[in-house]
Design a protein around this motif. Structure first.
Motif, PDB file in Angstrom:
ATOM      1  N   LEU A   4       0.859  -1.179   0.000  1.00  0.00           N
ATOM      2  CA  LEU A   4       0.000   0.000   0.000  1.00  0.00           C
ATOM      3  C   LEU A   4       0.896   1.230   0.000  1.00  0.00           C
ATOM      4  CD1 LEU A   4      -2.829   1.345   0.258  1.00  0.00           C
ATOM      5  CD2 LEU A   4      -2.398   1.420   2.740  1.00  0.00           C
ATOM      6  N   ILE A   5       0.723   2.081  -1.001  1.00  0.00           N
ATOM      7  CA  ILE A   5       1.498   3.320  -1.075  1.00  0.00           C
ATOM      8  C   ILE A   5       0.577   4.481  -0.740  1.00  0.00           C
ATOM      9  CG2 ILE A   5       2.868   4.844  -2.543  1.00  0.00           C
ATOM     10  CD1 ILE A   5       3.705   2.403  -4.158  1.00  0.00           C
ATOM     11  N   VAL A   6       0.980   5.270   0.224  1.00  0.00           N
ATOM     12  CA  VAL A   6       0.231   6.450   0.637  1.00  0.00           C
ATOM     13  C   VAL A   6       0.981   7.680   0.137  1.00  0.00           C
ATOM     14  CG1 VAL A   6      -0.802   7.672   2.578  1.00  0.00           C
ATOM     15  CG2 VAL A   6      -0.498   5.186   2.686  1.00  0.00           C
ATOM     16  N   GLY A   7       0.262   8.597  -0.507  1.00  0.00           N
ATOM     17  CA  GLY A   7       0.919   9.752  -1.114  1.00  0.00           C
ATOM     18  C   GLY A   7       1.432   9.448  -2.508  1.00  0.00           C
ATOM     19  N   ALA A   8       0.778   8.517  -3.195  1.00  0.00           N
ATOM     20  CA  ALA A   8       1.278   8.024  -4.486  1.00  0.00           C
ATOM     21  C   ALA A   8       1.113   9.015  -5.630  1.00  0.00           C
ATOM     22  CB  ALA A   8       0.588   6.708  -4.850  1.00  0.00           C
ATOM     23  N   THR A   9       0.326  10.075  -5.450  1.00  0.00           N
ATOM     24  CA  THR A   9       0.184  11.061  -6.528  1.00  0.00           C
ATOM     25  C   THR A   9       1.224  12.173  -6.408  1.00  0.00           C
ATOM     26  OG1 THR A   9      -1.459  12.304  -5.244  1.00  0.00           O
ATOM     27  CG2 THR A   9      -2.290  10.642  -6.782  1.00  0.00           C
ATOM     28  N   GLY A  10       2.013  12.167  -5.338  1.00  0.00           N
ATOM     29  CA  GLY A  10       3.010  13.209  -5.139  1.00  0.00           C
ATOM     30  C   GLY A  10       4.281  12.986  -5.938  1.00  0.00           C
ATOM     31  N   THR A  11       5.190  13.935  -5.852  1.00  0.00           N
ATOM     32  CA  THR A  11       6.442  13.894  -6.612  1.00  0.00           C
ATOM     33  C   THR A  11       7.240  12.627  -6.328  1.00  0.00           C
ATOM     34  OG1 THR A  11       6.550  16.313  -6.540  1.00  0.00           O
ATOM     35  CG2 THR A  11       8.578  15.149  -7.108  1.00  0.00           C
ATOM     36  N   LEU A  12       7.357  12.259  -5.069  1.00  0.00           N
ATOM     37  CA  LEU A  12       8.089  11.052  -4.695  1.00  0.00           C
ATOM     38  C   LEU A  12       7.219   9.813  -4.776  1.00  0.00           C
ATOM     39  CD1 LEU A  12      10.481   9.500  -3.532  1.00  0.00           C
ATOM     40  CD2 LEU A  12       9.790  10.264  -1.242  1.00  0.00           C
ATOM     41  N   GLY A  13       5.993   9.900  -4.290  1.00  0.00           N
ATOM     42  CA  GLY A  13       5.115   8.730  -4.237  1.00  0.00           C
ATOM     43  C   GLY A  13       4.880   8.082  -5.576  1.00  0.00           C
ATOM     44  N   ARG A  14       4.735   8.888  -6.621  1.00  0.00           N
ATOM     45  CA  ARG A  14       4.490   8.309  -7.949  1.00  0.00           C
ATOM     46  C   ARG A  14       5.701   7.529  -8.450  1.00  0.00           C
ATOM     47  NH1 ARG A  14       2.741  12.890 -11.719  1.00  0.00           N
ATOM     48  NH2 ARG A  14       1.568  13.441  -9.831  1.00  0.00           N
ATOM     49  N   GLN A  15       6.896   7.978  -8.079  1.00  0.00           N
ATOM     50  CA  GLN A  15       8.101   7.252  -8.494  1.00  0.00           C
ATOM     51  C   GLN A  15       8.240   5.946  -7.718  1.00  0.00           C
ATOM     52  OE1 GLN A  15       9.646   8.021 -11.067  1.00  0.00           O
ATOM     53  NE2 GLN A  15       9.000  10.137 -11.391  1.00  0.00           N
ATOM     54  N   VAL A  16       7.822   5.957  -6.458  1.00  0.00           N
ATOM     55  CA  VAL A  16       7.833   4.724  -5.664  1.00  0.00           C
ATOM     56  C   VAL A  16       6.854   3.721  -6.263  1.00  0.00           C
ATOM     57  CG1 VAL A  16       7.321   3.715  -3.412  1.00  0.00           C
ATOM     58  CG2 VAL A  16       8.532   5.898  -3.546  1.00  0.00           C
ATOM     59  N   ALA A  17       5.665   4.198  -6.635  1.00  0.00           N
ATOM     60  CA  ALA A  17       4.658   3.326  -7.252  1.00  0.00           C
ATOM     61  C   ALA A  17       5.176   2.743  -8.563  1.00  0.00           C
ATOM     62  CB  ALA A  17       3.364   4.104  -7.487  1.00  0.00           C
ATOM     63  N   ARG A  18       5.770   3.577  -9.386  1.00  0.00           N
ATOM     64  CA  ARG A  18       6.306   3.133 -10.677  1.00  0.00           C
ATOM     65  C   ARG A  18       7.384   2.078 -10.489  1.00  0.00           C
ATOM     66  NH1 ARG A  18       4.526   3.025 -15.633  1.00  0.00           N
ATOM     67  NH2 ARG A  18       4.840   0.872 -14.990  1.00  0.00           N
ATOM     68  N   ARG A  19       8.279   2.315  -9.544  1.00  0.00           N
ATOM     69  CA  ARG A  19       9.375   1.389  -9.289  1.00  0.00           C
ATOM     70  C   ARG A  19       8.855   0.047  -8.769  1.00  0.00           C
ATOM     71  NH1 ARG A  19      14.786   1.252 -10.814  1.00  0.00           N
ATOM     72  NH2 ARG A  19      15.699  -0.481  -9.679  1.00  0.00           N
ATOM     73  N   ALA A  20       7.929   0.108  -7.829  1.00  0.00           N
ATOM     74  CA  ALA A  20       7.385  -1.126  -7.251  1.00  0.00           C
ATOM     75  C   ALA A  20       6.656  -1.949  -8.308  1.00  0.00           C
ATOM     76  CB  ALA A  20       6.444  -0.783  -6.100  1.00  0.00           C
ATOM     77  N   LEU A  21       5.904  -1.291  -9.163  1.00  0.00           N
ATOM     78  CA  LEU A  21       5.202  -1.990 -10.243  1.00  0.00           C
ATOM     79  C   LEU A  21       6.192  -2.608 -11.225  1.00  0.00           C
ATOM     80  CD1 LEU A  21       2.349   0.602 -10.826  1.00  0.00           C
ATOM     81  CD2 LEU A  21       2.002  -1.784 -10.128  1.00  0.00           C
ATOM     82  N   ASP A  22       7.222  -1.844 -11.569  1.00  0.00           N
ATOM     83  CA  ASP A  22       8.240  -2.340 -12.509  1.00  0.00           C
ATOM     84  C   ASP A  22       8.954  -3.571 -11.968  1.00  0.00           C
ATOM     85  OD1 ASP A  22       7.614  -0.382 -14.309  1.00  0.00           O
ATOM     86  OD2 ASP A  22       9.325   0.912 -13.836  1.00  0.00           O
ATOM     87  N   GLU A  23       9.059  -3.674 -10.633  1.00  0.00           N
ATOM     88  CA  GLU A  23       9.749  -4.813 -10.027  1.00  0.00           C
ATOM     89  C   GLU A  23       8.800  -5.968  -9.711  1.00  0.00           C
ATOM     90  OE1 GLU A  23      12.585  -4.084  -7.012  1.00  0.00           O
ATOM     91  OE2 GLU A  23      13.471  -2.341  -8.020  1.00  0.00           O
ATOM     92  N   GLY A  24       7.555  -5.833 -10.151  1.00  0.00           N
ATOM     93  CA  GLY A  24       6.619  -6.949 -10.047  1.00  0.00           C
ATOM     94  C   GLY A  24       5.795  -7.031  -8.784  1.00  0.00           C
ATOM     95  N   TYR A  25       5.837  -6.008  -7.955  1.00  0.00           N
ATOM     96  CA  TYR A  25       5.022  -6.019  -6.744  1.00  0.00           C
ATOM     97  C   TYR A  25       3.575  -5.652  -7.078  1.00  0.00           C
ATOM     98  CZ  TYR A  25       9.326  -6.141  -3.969  1.00  0.00           C
ATOM     99  OH  TYR A  25      10.524  -6.503  -3.412  1.00  0.00           O
TER     100      TYR A  25
END
Length: 326
Positions: A4-25
């Motif tokens: 669960l990512i909280v703050g995923a629309t923010g400058t940092l949160g969106r990059q965390v979401a992108r990275r986690a998805l790219d790594e198969g989570y």
């Protein structure tokens, strides 16, 4: 592993979401507005409506989650205060995560927050670190000090548009980092047991002063910069004035943080052991030079293309014969 990512629309949160998805989570994002978060859904994330200011929305969002990555923070323009989001909201989230059986909690704090108890955001971050460390979960705290993305609006765009760059007092050198690189550390922590119940600085390769950033931008664009300095006393006066109005509370708190950046004391930390622990290569971390060079390269190319199209349109217009009336 479900995140669960909280703050995923923010400058940092969106990059965390992108990275986690790219790594198969499998990624779920807690969002206040699904309309503003459609890009996350297009990337492959699941969206759940909720807010840190509404604790009753948290249990449903946390159901079935193994990890929380907390990238949320109040913005200066938010109707909610820093205390409501960054303290009350985080306490509610940590408590709800523990109750839901979440195993890992990744929290983003601020470097050297303990040194500035007079700055609301930094003191709240320090208190949240303490609260999380005593909550009984496997946590990882990453202490940041500045995003390269924030330099675009502060330096790059004003220089390109011939506008003034505003800097404060004796500028503190800051080890800015690309949010994409910060996201690497956050996601990597999930697979490195040595990061559990630990706190790490996550900062760029070197600290840059306002003057050095300005000179770099001038060199990369070939344009002179117009620099205007704001005295620290002016910032303090503005902070006290805005504190009188509820709409200005977040602005006042951000101005207090700006004073930290006007002390002249560098915000940086050694990173050799951090890279070793996380198993990441420092040579793959984006430098400020390469980040700004890539940005200015794209923008200057676009500006040239726009100028070319504008001139082409002018030539076509000039060739159209004017029909004379009898």
């Amino acid at each position: 592993m479900n995140i669960l990512i909280v703050g995923a629309t923010g400058t940092l949160g969106r990059q965390v979401a992108r990275r986690a998805l790219d790594e198969g989570y499998k990624v779920r994002c807690l969002v206040r507005s699904q309309k503003k978060a459609t890009f996350l859904k297009e990337w492959g994330a699941e969206l759940v409506s909720g807010s840190l200011s509404q604790p009753d929305t948290l249990p449903a969002a946390l159901e079935g989650m193994d990890v929380v990555i907390d990238a949320a923070t109040a913005r200066a323009t938010d109707s909610l205060s820093i205390k409501q989001v960054d303290w009350d909201g985080k306490v509610a989230l940590i408590q709800a995560a523990k109750a839901a059986g979440v195993d890992r909690y990744i929290f983003f704090s601020i470097l050297e927050a303990e040194k500035y108890p007079q700055v609301p955001l930094m003191e709240i971050k320090r208190c949240t670190e303490l609260f999380l460390s005593e909550a009984g979960m496997n946590y990882t705290i990453l202490r940041l000090c500045g995003f390269m993305q924030g330099l675009i609006g502060q330096y790059a765009i004003p220089i390109l548009e011939g506008q003034a760059i505003w800097v404060t007092g004796e500028s503190s050198p800051v080890a800015y980092m690309d949010t994409q690189d910060i996201a690497k550390f956050a996601v990597r922590a999930l697979s490195v047991p040595a990061t559990e119940k630990q706190t790490f600085p996550v900062v760029g390769s070197r600290a840059w002063s306002a003057e050095e950033i300005t000179s770099l931008c001038e060199r990369l664009t070939g344009k002179p910069a117009k620099v205007s300095r704001l005295p620290v006393n002016f910032l303090r006066t503005m902070r006290h004035v805005t504190r009188f109005f509820q709409w200005g509370w977040n602005v006042a708190d951000r101005l207090a943080f700006a004073e930290v950046l006007a002390t002249g004391v560098p915000l940086t930390a050694p990173m050799d052991e951090v890279y070793q622990t996380f198993g990441l290569d420092p040579q793959e971390t984006t430098t400020l030079e390469s980040y700004l060079q890539e940005y200015f390269g794209r923008m200057l190319k676009k500006l040239k293309e726009l100028e070319y199209e504008k001139n082409k349109t002018k030539k076509k217009t000039a060739k159209i014969p004017v029909k004379k009336s009898n």
